[in-house]
Design an enzyme around this catalytic site. Structure first.
Site, PDB file in Angstrom:
ATOM      1  N   GLU C  30       0.838  -1.195   0.000  1.00 42.89           N
ATOM      2  CA  GLU C  30       0.000   0.000   0.000  1.00 42.89           C
ATOM      3  C   GLU C  30       0.875   1.248   0.000  1.00 42.89           C
ATOM      4  O   GLU C  30       1.744   1.392   0.858  1.00 42.89           O
ATOM      5  CB  GLU C  30      -0.915  -0.019   1.232  1.00 42.89           C
ATOM      6  CG  GLU C  30      -1.949  -1.135   1.155  1.00 42.89           C
ATOM      7  CD  GLU C  30      -2.450  -1.605   2.506  1.00 42.89           C
ATOM      8  OE1 GLU C  30      -2.005  -1.068   3.534  1.00 42.89           O
ATOM      9  OE2 GLU C  30      -3.277  -2.533   2.530  1.00 42.89           O
ATOM     10  N   GLU C  71      -5.197  -6.179   2.305  1.00 41.23           N
ATOM     11  CA  GLU C  71      -4.045  -6.967   2.730  1.00 41.23           C
ATOM     12  C   GLU C  71      -4.188  -8.445   2.402  1.00 41.23           C
ATOM     13  O   GLU C  71      -3.223  -9.095   2.003  1.00 41.23           O
ATOM     14  CB  GLU C  71      -3.779  -6.782   4.230  1.00 41.23           C
ATOM     15  CG  GLU C  71      -3.170  -5.432   4.592  1.00 41.23           C
ATOM     16  CD  GLU C  71      -4.204  -4.351   4.810  1.00 41.23           C
ATOM     17  OE1 GLU C  71      -5.411  -4.658   4.698  1.00 41.23           O
ATOM     18  OE2 GLU C  71      -3.826  -3.192   5.081  1.00 41.23           O
ATOM     19  N   PHE C  94       1.913  -2.162   8.714  1.00 40.91           N
ATOM     20  CA  PHE C  94       2.129  -2.407  10.148  1.00 40.91           C
ATOM     21  C   PHE C  94       1.807  -3.879  10.408  1.00 40.91           C
ATOM     22  O   PHE C  94       0.822  -4.391   9.882  1.00 40.91           O
ATOM     23  CB  PHE C  94       1.211  -1.523  11.007  1.00 40.91           C
ATOM     24  CG  PHE C  94       1.520  -0.060  10.905  1.00 40.91           C
ATOM     25  CD1 PHE C  94       2.407   0.560  11.792  1.00 40.91           C
ATOM     26  CD2 PHE C  94       0.940   0.713   9.917  1.00 40.91           C
ATOM     27  CE1 PHE C  94       2.702   1.909  11.673  1.00 40.91           C
ATOM     28  CE2 PHE C  94       1.226   2.070   9.799  1.00 40.91           C
ATOM     29  CZ  PHE C  94       2.106   2.670  10.683  1.00 40.91           C
ATOM     30  N   ASP C  96       0.538  -5.152  12.791  1.00 43.26           N
ATOM     31  CA  ASP C  96      -0.780  -5.246  13.413  1.00 43.26           C
ATOM     32  C   ASP C  96      -1.864  -5.628  12.379  1.00 43.26           C
ATOM     33  O   ASP C  96      -2.843  -6.267  12.699  1.00 43.26           O
ATOM     34  CB  ASP C  96      -1.151  -3.905  14.051  1.00 43.26           C
ATOM     35  CG  ASP C  96       0.001  -3.331  14.866  1.00 43.26           C
ATOM     36  OD1 ASP C  96      -0.114  -3.320  16.102  1.00 43.26           O
ATOM     37  OD2 ASP C  96       1.021  -2.918  14.276  1.00 43.26           O
ATOM     38  N   PHE C  97      -1.645  -5.192  11.133  1.00 47.33           N
ATOM     39  CA  PHE C  97      -2.641  -5.455  10.090  1.00 47.33           C
ATOM     40  C   PHE C  97      -2.668  -6.923   9.673  1.00 47.33           C
ATOM     41  O   PHE C  97      -3.514  -7.335   8.887  1.00 47.33           O
ATOM     42  CB  PHE C  97      -2.378  -4.584   8.850  1.00 47.33           C
ATOM     43  CG  PHE C  97      -2.396  -3.100   9.095  1.00 47.33           C
ATOM     44  CD1 PHE C  97      -2.810  -2.579  10.319  1.00 47.33           C
ATOM     45  CD2 PHE C  97      -1.995  -2.213   8.112  1.00 47.33           C
ATOM     46  CE1 PHE C  97      -2.811  -1.206  10.547  1.00 47.33           C
ATOM     47  CE2 PHE C  97      -1.999  -0.838   8.326  1.00 47.33           C
ATOM     48  CZ  PHE C  97      -2.403  -0.330   9.552  1.00 47.33           C
ATOM     49  N   HIS C 140      -1.162  -0.112  16.145  1.00 42.10           N
ATOM     50  CA  HIS C 140      -0.055   0.201  15.229  1.00 42.10           C
ATOM     51  C   HIS C 140       1.302   0.073  15.921  1.00 42.10           C
ATOM     52  O   HIS C 140       2.281   0.645  15.459  1.00 42.10           O
ATOM     53  CB  HIS C 140      -0.169   1.635  14.702  1.00 42.10           C
ATOM     54  CG  HIS C 140      -1.217   1.824  13.653  1.00 42.10           C
ATOM     55  ND1 HIS C 140      -2.567   1.794  13.920  1.00 42.10           N
ATOM     56  CD2 HIS C 140      -1.116   2.051  12.320  1.00 42.10           C
ATOM     57  CE1 HIS C 140      -3.239   2.011  12.799  1.00 42.10           C
ATOM     58  NE2 HIS C 140      -2.394   2.161  11.822  1.00 42.10           N
TER      59      HIS C 140
END
Lengths: 369, 323, 336
Positions: C30, C71, C94, C96-97, C140
């Site tokens: 991204e 993602e 990140f 986290d994603f 994040h």
């Protein structure tokens, strides 16, 4: 006895060194020390080594204690004659300022590169004073191999350490891997640097290269220093060459590195990591393989470089008596050369006995040019 | 599209292989001889074979948990598949994948996939590789009506359109996601209606009809090969067995399966069509039936006497290429 | 040749070199160029942290692929493309994603080799940033690498220096297995180091001895290597000599180096920014308890973040991140 106060400072061994640790004091405060005496052991992240007194006198202060970590240039101790008042010593210590920038990794000289004969060469150019001294490192090393020598030698003259083809920052093409080929390549770099007359010092494979250069262009070479040099006889430890070429990991490289020194304790994990850092560069292992196949196959040195040696070039041969890679007996090959053997040192004699070796090289250059 | 005699024989051979394989697996599972989960493709043969008829070994497909049919249609070794279902060392996946992960990358079969909706993103990658390497190849992702509702699928439809990938989304709508009816779970009723939202053509096809599938898939594959981007196909049909073996199928209408088998069998339909048009003879097809019966029986016999993997060795290998 | 580069510059150089050396390498993610479909300039971002800045201009849209915010689709596409002849490097902005796309690694990429009986090759690299310190709070800032180290089939790489960042990224791209490559967001600017210009590859499973010492072994991961280094400096003034080990990769893990060091020092502190349960600190402590118990002169101490989400308020976040004070205190405890 010197009249002035001399500082013992944290040296800079290699470009990346930012600080060092005091690991041993060899003299008590107040003890007499002679010039050249080992006073304190310091450990850089790369290697542990001793620092010698630059002048005789009394060790008036041990400013840094065991275990202290000091930046490069930091004050370790003070040497002065007995006649210097205590107050002056205190004032000196109090007023001492660690040179700005010395401790920073970004400071200091940086490696440059030059194009010559279709190749790129990396080199480190330090100091001023003609004729310059050109340093050529050994098999699998790089110009950083001279980290104990170049800064000290550069105090008196311009000193250029150059990476052999296939090594360090130089281009990875080593041609046929022969000493003659490497010598021709370094010759083009010397020409590109515009050096007309220079001293030449080589270690191990670099010694063979230096010999070949001196043979090819004796009129340019003011003096020649051969340190544990290849090219002076057929014997060489083939196992070492094979293991060094194959080593990819710390464990393998530790064994290899210990072969290089008389005292294996000198081999720190960081030194091993530095050797691996050289080998990890794309093309280095391939270059080493090629050189080994051409020049050191089956544990024999393929080329007797010294055969056409010109008597005109003053030559100093330095060896470690405990060299396990190339036997010290090869030091006898060049008749008329000055010979200096360090019985307690190994193949890395210029690191293990660097202070004395530096002094020898410095004096030899000074006497010949 | 006119099909050659060879192509017709091959299509029938593939469909018959799938049917006989699945019927056999059904029997073997009932006796307890086969371990694990198996999801059978019987009744859906026309889809896999109709689509894969347009593909070669370099074109990639990604399948679902109901993957045996796609494997056979893509040319995977049937004996190797049977050995795999038996968990044998010489199965196509060395006995490490089983029914739900059966794959043969050398045939462009990137695996059955036991995660519903797991395949479409991977198929985007296969199509991206074809596009980047300019191979002229395509990718096909088979997804069920259940998988049509996964976020991964929506993301992949969008990405494939944005990147204009040579990819065909084949939604095999057999009416049930496990026990849940697609009439309830697929908002909007027909999956094909989602195609325009992603700016790609969508075609709904009678999945019992090999020729209908073959034609629609042919156009989609050609479009992809021309670099014009993805197509969505919704193949509507029904399965002859349960979601997996052991499924009592009480959620289905009484007589539903029997009626499907009697009236919609894609193999029977194919036989009727080609014999009535005199493209092939009943004898041609009977010969294939016999040949396949022998092949499947032989594969079971081979599987039974094949060695098991060695726990001391095979348990620990193939995790990494180098670790 | 050695120059000083930041972690970010080292990563960018590695990416440029692998793109130059191998035409099958592609980069996707991204905003890795940024500005597609927008009225302003292209390559506007070069990734959230600017690591990929400039690559779009050099290698073009066929090799530097911006993605929609999807993602699952693009991480999956990277995995799928890897099985079909490409060497994709996907940037997950990140870690986290990973919550929205884990399946494509956990159940797909990590498993292909095994599930398919050793016939699949999936040379994909997922680059992702992790870690606290930017006041970016719970979604994040996590250090989720233990999740990945837990999964057989994945390799997990966590460079702490610019030198390691370049060499390990090149190794990751040349590696034929799936690699998850963790970049600490604070290190992009803070870590700077001598970095050779030529490409070089650091082998996986080879720990780095950041400093050698006789008294206590500290194993620290990622940014914590720098925290532990500061602690070691403090401890040196108290005559406690630390041997600091940076594993560099946690899967594979260089068990030998850790054990060898603990056998020498007899004391171990493990420092990890991840949470304490089922993390690398617990893992390494268990390793030493299992294989070097008799060498231990004191119980192993773990210094980790607490079992809480990462908080927002700077006061709380600073308390969340393991400090050099905490590391030094732990070392003093095992020395006592």
């Amino acid at each position: 006895m010197s009249e002035k106060i001399a500082a013992i400072v944290m040296p800079k061994w290699g470009m990346a060194m930012e600080e060092g640790t005091v690991v041993a004091w060899h003299a008590e405060e107040g003890a007499a020390v002679t010039e050249g005496q080992e006073v304190v052991d310091v450990e850089s992240p790369k290697i542990a080594n001793a620092i010698e007194a630059k002048q005789g006198g009394l060790l008036r202060r041990r400013v840094a204690a065991l275990g202290d970590v000091l930046p490069v240039g930091g004050l370790l101790g003070v040497i002065a004659g007995a006649e210097v008042p205590e107050a002056d010593i205190d004032a000196f210590v109090k007023g001492y300022v660690t040179p700005a920038g010395e401790g920073g990794a970004a400071a200091g000289p940086s490696v440059a590169s030059i194009e010559a004969g279709g190749r790129r060469f990396a080199y480190l150019d330090q100091g001023a004073g003609e004729p310059p001294l050109v340093l050529i490192h050994g098999f699998g090393g790089d110009l950083g191999s001279w980290m104990f020598n170049q800064p000290a030698l550069a105090e008196a003259r311009r000193v250029i350490a150059i990476d052999l083809p296939g090594h360090g920052g130089s281009q990875k093409d080593v041609g046929d891997g022969s000493v003659a080929g490497l010598a021709a390549a370094i010759g083009t770099a010397i020409d590109a640097l515009g050096l007309a007359r220079y001293h030449l010092a080589g270690h191990s494979l670099g010694g063979a290269v230096a010999l070949a250069i001196a043979g090819a262009r004796p009129q340019q070479v003011a003096s020649l220093v051969l340190v544990a040099s290849a090219g002076l006889g057929p014997e060489i430890d083939g196992g070492f060459i094979a293991d060094f070429t194959a080593a990819e990991r710390r464990k393998e490289m530790t064994g290899v590195a210990q072969m290089l020194f008389a005292d294996p304790a000198l081999v720190t994990r960081k030194l091993v990591e530095d050797m691996l850092r050289i080998k990890r560069i794309d093309g280095v292992t391939e270059a080493m393989r090629r050189i080994a196949a051409r020049s050191f196959a089956q544990g024999r040195q393929a080329e007797d470089v010294a055969a056409p040696f010109p008597d005109a070039v003053p030559t100093l041969v330095i060896w470690g008596g405990k060299d396990r890679i190339v036997p010290a007996s090869h030091a006898d090959k060049i008749t008329g050369a000055r010979k200096e053997i360090f019985p307690a040192a190994g193949h890395m004699v210029h690191a293990e006995a660097y202070a004395e070796v530096n002094r020898l090289i410095g004096e030899f250059c000074a006497a010949n040019g | 599209m006119q099909l050659s005699r060879t192509a017709l024989l091959e299509a029938y051979r593939k469909m018959r292989t799938i049917r006989t394989f699945e019927d056999k697996v059904h029997d073997l599972f009932e006796t307890g001889e086969l371990p694990g989960f198996v999801h059978l493709y019987a009744g859906e043969e026309a889809s896999a074979v109709g689509v894969c008829a347009h593909l070669d070994d370099e074109d990639r497909i990604i399948s679902t948990h109901r993957g045996h049919g796609h494997c056979i249609a893509k040319g995977c070794d049937v004996e190797g598949m049977m050995l795999e279902l038996f968990g044998r060392r010489d199965g196509v996946c060395g006995g490490k994948g089983g029914s739900m992960h059966i794959a043969d990358l050398s045939k462009g079969m990137m695996g059955a996939n036991a995660i519903v909706g797991g395949g479409p993103p991977l198929a985007c990658g296969a199509a991206l590789a074809a596009k980047t390497l300019k191979t002229g190849k395509v990718a096909v992702t088979f997804t069920g009506d259940g998988g049509s509702n996964q976020g991964t699928t929506f993301e992949s439809l969008n990405l494939a359109s944005v990147w204009k990938l040579p990819l065909i989304f084949v939604f095999e709508n057999n009416g049930y996601a496990e026990s849940t009816g697609s009439g309830w779970s697929v908002a909007g009723g027909d999956i094909v209606r989602r195609a325009p939202a992603f700016n790609m053509p969508g075609v709904q096809v009678d999945g019992f009809d090999f020729f209908a599938v073959h034609e629609a898939a042919g156009e989609a594959v050609e479009r992809a090969r021309r670099g014009e981007g993805p197509t969505l196909l919704e193949i509507k049909f029904g399965r002859f067995y349960g979601h997996h073996e052991g499924d009592a199928q009480t959620y289905r209408a009484k007589g539903e399966v029997a009626k499907l088998k009697a009236e919609k069998d894609p193999l029977a339909g194919f036989r009727k069509r080609v014999t009535s048009a005199a493209l092939l003879t009943a004898a041609d097809l009977d010969a294939i039936d016999a040949e396949i019966e022998t092949l499947i029986e032989g594969s079971v016999a081979l599987a039974r006497k094949s060695p098991m993997p060695d726990p001391k060795v095979d348990l620990l290998t193939d995790v990494y290429i180098r670790y | 040749m050695a120059r000083i580069l930041t972690y970010r510059e080292a990563l960018r150089e590695a990416l440029r070199q692998v793109l130059e050396e191998d035409p099958t390498v592609i980069v996707m993610g991204e905003d890795i160029a940024g500005g597609l479909g927008a009225p302003g300039e292209l390559d506007a971002w070069g990734g959230d942290m600017g690591v990929t800045k400039g690559l779009f201009g050099q290698f073009g849209p066929e090799r530097i692929l911006d993605t929609p915010i999807s993602e699952s689709a693009y991480i999956g596409a990277a995995v799928g493309a890897a099985t079909c002849g490409l060497r994709p490097i996907a940037e997950l902005m990140f870690v986290d994603f990973m919550g929205v796309c884990f399946d494509q690694l956990l159940n797909q990429g990590a498993k292909f080799r095994y599930m398919f009986g050793g016939k699949a090759k999936t040379p994909v690299v997922i680059r992702t940033q992790y870690g606290a310190g930017y006041r970016t709070a719970a979604q994040h800032s996590q250090s989720l690498y233990p999740l990945f180290a837990h999964v057989p089939g994945l390799k997990v790489v966590i460079p702490s220096t610019a030198y390691d960042a370049k060499g390990l990224l090149i190794s990751s791209v040349r590696d034929d297995d799936p690699v998850v490559f963790f970049e600490h967001k604070v290190l992009y600017d803070e870590a700077r180091d001598h970095v050779p210009e030529a490409p070089y590859a650091i082998p996986f499973g080879e720990a780095n001895f950041v400093r050698e010492g006789e008294d206590v072994t500290i194993v620290a991961i990622g940014r914590m290597v720098h925290v532990a280094k500061r602690a070691a400096d403090k401890l040196a003034q108290e005559k406690i000599e630390v041997e600091l080990i940076d594993p560099r990769t946690i899967s594979p893990l260089d068990e030998d180096s850790i054990l060898e060091s603990v056998e020498k020092t007899g004391r171990l502190v493990v420092v990890d920014e991840a949470h304490p349960r089922c993390g690398m600190a617990a893992d390494i402590a268990a390793l030493v308890a299992d294989k070097a118990f008799k060498s231990l002169k004191a119980p192993v101490k773990c210094v980790t973040a607490p079992h809480t989400p990462v908080p927002f308020s700077p006061v709380l976040e600073d308390a969340f991140i393991p400090s050099d004070m905490a590391v030094a205190a732990a070392a003093r405890t095992v020395m006592a």
